[in-house]
Design an enzyme around this catalytic site. Structure first.
Site, mmCIF file in Angstrom:
data_model
loop_
_atom_site.group_PDB
_atom_site.id
_atom_site.type_symbol
_atom_site.label_atom_id
_atom_site.label_comp_id
_atom_site.label_asym_id
_atom_site.label_seq_id
_atom_site.Cartn_x
_atom_site.Cartn_y
_atom_site.Cartn_z
ATOM 1 N N ARG A 1 0.822 -1.219 0.000
ATOM 2 C CA ARG A 1 0.000 0.000 0.000
ATOM 3 C C ARG A 1 0.853 1.266 0.000
ATOM 4 N NH1 ARG A 1 -3.702 3.175 3.600
ATOM 5 N NH2 ARG A 1 -5.618 3.515 2.401
ATOM 6 N N ILE B 1 -7.258 7.546 -1.419
ATOM 7 C CA ILE B 1 -7.110 6.095 -1.443
ATOM 8 C C ILE B 1 -7.982 5.571 -0.310
ATOM 9 C CG2 ILE B 1 -4.999 6.253 -0.036
ATOM 10 C CD1 ILE B 1 -4.040 3.671 -1.305
ATOM 11 N N SER B 2 -8.838 4.613 -0.613
ATOM 12 C CA SER B 2 -9.861 4.183 0.341
ATOM 13 C C SER B 2 -9.266 3.504 1.571
ATOM 14 C CB SER B 2 -10.849 3.230 -0.340
ATOM 15 O OG SER B 2 -11.569 3.871 -1.353
ATOM 16 N N GLN B 3 -10.056 3.508 2.633
ATOM 17 C CA GLN B 3 -9.704 2.793 3.858
ATOM 18 C C GLN B 3 -9.478 1.313 3.546
ATOM 19 O OE1 GLN B 3 -12.913 2.729 6.633
ATOM 20 N NE2 GLN B 3 -11.777 1.667 8.236
#
Length: 224
Positions: free
Chosen positions: A45, A71-73
Site C-alpha cells: 500500500r 485512497i480508500s480505507q
C-alpha cells in the site's frame, strides 16, 4: 520491505479481521476468504500513497492522493473485494482508479481488470505505477465512469469507488447475468451507504444496503 513494515502490515490485517467480524451482522461477511487475505497482505500500500504520507500507508483510514481524491480505507477495500466474491477467471470493471490500489488488489484475484478514472493525470499515474509494480492484467483508461466501458462488457463484477445519487444504468447493463456490482450510493452531505446490486440469470436485479460509508463523489455528467 523491512521488519518494521511487516509489523505495520500485520497490525493492519489484524484491524481488518476485527472490523470484518464486528460488522459481519451488517455485511454478511464476517471474515475474508484466504485468497483475498493473502492478496491484501502482498500488495504494498505504501507504493500507492503520496511520498509524504508513506509513514501513514498502513493506517486503517483513507488518505488524500491529490485532485480532491483519496485512497480508500483498507477495511473498505477488503470488504468491497470480498462482497463481489472474485474468481480467478473473472473480468472486472472498476470505476474510479484513483491511485490504483483497489485495482492492484483485484488484479491478484481475477483474470483481467478494466479501470476507469475521470482525472487524466491520476489515470496516467496509476497506469505507470501498476505497470512498474508488475500488475500487467490491469488496463486503465481515462473516462466517465457513469458510462462504464462497454467494449469489454459484460463484466463478472463491477466495483465503484466513488458515490453517486443512484447506480448508473449503464453499469447495470454492463453487468453479466449472475454478476455483482458494489458501490456507495448517496451524497457527501446527506449520507451514503454501500450497496450491492446482483443480476440474476434472467436479468432481474436484487439490491441490498450493506452499511454506511463515506466516499468522494462520482464526478462527470451522469448517463441518461
Amino acid at each position: 520491505m523491512s521488519k518494521a513494515d511487516h509489523r505495520e502490515v500485520d497490525l493492519l490485517l489484524d484491524e481488518i479481521r476485527d472490523e470484518m467480524l464486528a460488522t459481519g451482522h451488517l455485511t454478511g461477511c464476517s471474515a475474508l476468504e484466504q485468497r483475498v487475505f493473502e492478496v491484501l497482505s502482498a500488495v504494498p500500500r505504501h507504493a500507492f500513497v503520496p511520498e509524504e504520507l508513506v509513514d501513514c500507508a498502513y493506517a486503517n483510514h483513507p488518505l488524500p492522493i491529490g485532485h480532491g481524491q483519496t485512497i480508500s480505507q483498507p477495511y473498505i477495500v477488503a470488504l468491497m473485494t470480498e462482497l463481489i466474491r472474485p474468481k480467478a477467471e473473472d473480468v472486472i470493471l472498476e470505476v474510479g482508479t484513483g491511485s490504483g490500489y483497489q485495482a492492484a488488489i483485484l488484479a491478484g484475484l481475477v483474470k483481467q481488470v478494466y479501470s476507469l478514472e475521470i482525472i487524466a493525470e491520476l489515470a496516467e499515474q496509476a497506469r505507470q505505477r501498476l505497470q512498474r509494480l508488475g500488475y500487467h492484467n490491469v488496463e486503465v483508461r481515462t473516462g466517465n465512469g457513469h458510462f462504464g466501458w462497454p467494449e469489454h462488457a459484460p463484466y463478472d463484477a463491477i466495483v465503484v469507488t466513488a458515490a453517486a445519487a443512484r447506480v448508473p444504468p449503464a453499469l447495470v447493463e454492463q453487468l453479466k447475468p449472475g454478476g455483482m456490482l458494489v458501490m456507495p450510493v448517496g451524497s457527501r452531505y446527506f449520507g451514503q451507504d454501500l450497496w450491492t446490486i446482483r443480476k440474476d440469470a434472467q436479468g432481474r436485479i436484487a439490491e441490498r444496503r450493506v452499511l454506511p460509508v463515506a466516499f468522494v463523489p462520482l464526478t462527470g455528467a451522469p448517463a441518461e
